[in-house]
Design a protein around this motif. Structure first.
Motif: not given
Length: 250
Positions: A124-143
């Motif tokens: 998620a690090p590449h996404l966190a800066v530009s799109d926190p919502a997508i980073a959160k979605e990615l983190a949820d999927l990874q969990e």
């Protein structure tokens, strides 16, 4: 007329979530997406587990260009039914439409920069800066993937243990078959059978009967665990695909 029919039905039975769901479809057929979304929300208020309600609401949100809201609605539905194929496909569609919309907006404004992350990016690090919502979605999927993998490993360990127990019991039965029987046909040959930390003096026939039952039980449990392992494997593959598609689309 369908809208009128369901409106009348709702007046008679306002607690029936299906009427709101069906009226939502009718509004959607006329392109009335605000009304379709409102009815879908009311449907979910009445029955928060009704999967079609999530689908109807996400469809309306997607058609109105509210892609993040649609994705959030679908994720809520997937928490009710993790591997629902209809919602999974819809989530992919939302991501694709959002990606196409953002690319079109970038092209129209003359903006530069990369359109997406490199294929195979997994964090998620590449996404966190530009799109926190997508980073959160990615983190949820990874969990979710991590939890599924942990459950899979646990099932595989239990399956291996069951298989070993079954094999041990089968070998014991085979060894008993080589031993001479008692004069009474087998019951006269007593032996000790382990029960936890204790040993119980039991007839040969009793021991064989007990082992046969354990082998049967182990076989049933083995099939059950194999089914669980197969299910978890499919879930992990689905989650991996969702993670890859989310990364590729952004």
């Amino acid at each position: 007329k369908a809208i009128e029919f369901y409106t009348a039905a709702i007046k008679i039975d306002p607690q029936n979530h299906v009427y709101y769901s069906n009226r939502s479809v009718s509004h959607a057929g006329l392109g009335k997406w605000d009304e379709a979304a409102d009815d879908a929300r009311e449907c979910l208020k009445l029955d928060p587990t009704f999967i079609k309600g999530f689908y109807r609401l996400a469809t309306a949100q997607m058609e109105m260009g509210k892609f993040d809201d649609a994705a959030s609605t679908i994720r809520s539905g997937l928490r009710v039914d993790t591997d629902n194929p209809q919602l999974t496909r819809q989530l992919r569609m939302v991501r694709a439409k959002k990606g196409a919309s953002e690319k079109a907006a970038t092209s129209a404004s003359g903006g530069g920069g990369p359109d997406s992350l490199p294929p195979g990016a997994a964090g998620a690090p590449h996404l966190a800066v530009s799109d926190p919502a997508i980073a959160k979605e990615l983190a949820d999927l990874q969990e979710q993937f991590t939890n599924a993998r942990r459950d899979y490993q646990k099932v595989k360990m239990e399956l291996t243990q069951r298989q070993h127990e079954k094999k041990r019991n089968e070998l014991t039965v085979s060894e008993l078959g080589t031993m001479p029987e008692g004069g009474d046909g087998g019951d006269g040959c007593n032996m000790y059978r382990s029960i936890g930390k204790m040993f119980l003096l039991t007839s040969r026939k009793g021991v064989l009967s007990h082992l046969a039952k354990e082998i049967e039980d182990d076989g049933k449990k083995e099939k059950e665990l194999e089914g669980k392992a197969e299910f978890l494997e499919k879930r992990m593959r689905s989650q991996q695909l969702n993670i890859q598609e989310l990364v590729r689309s952004h």
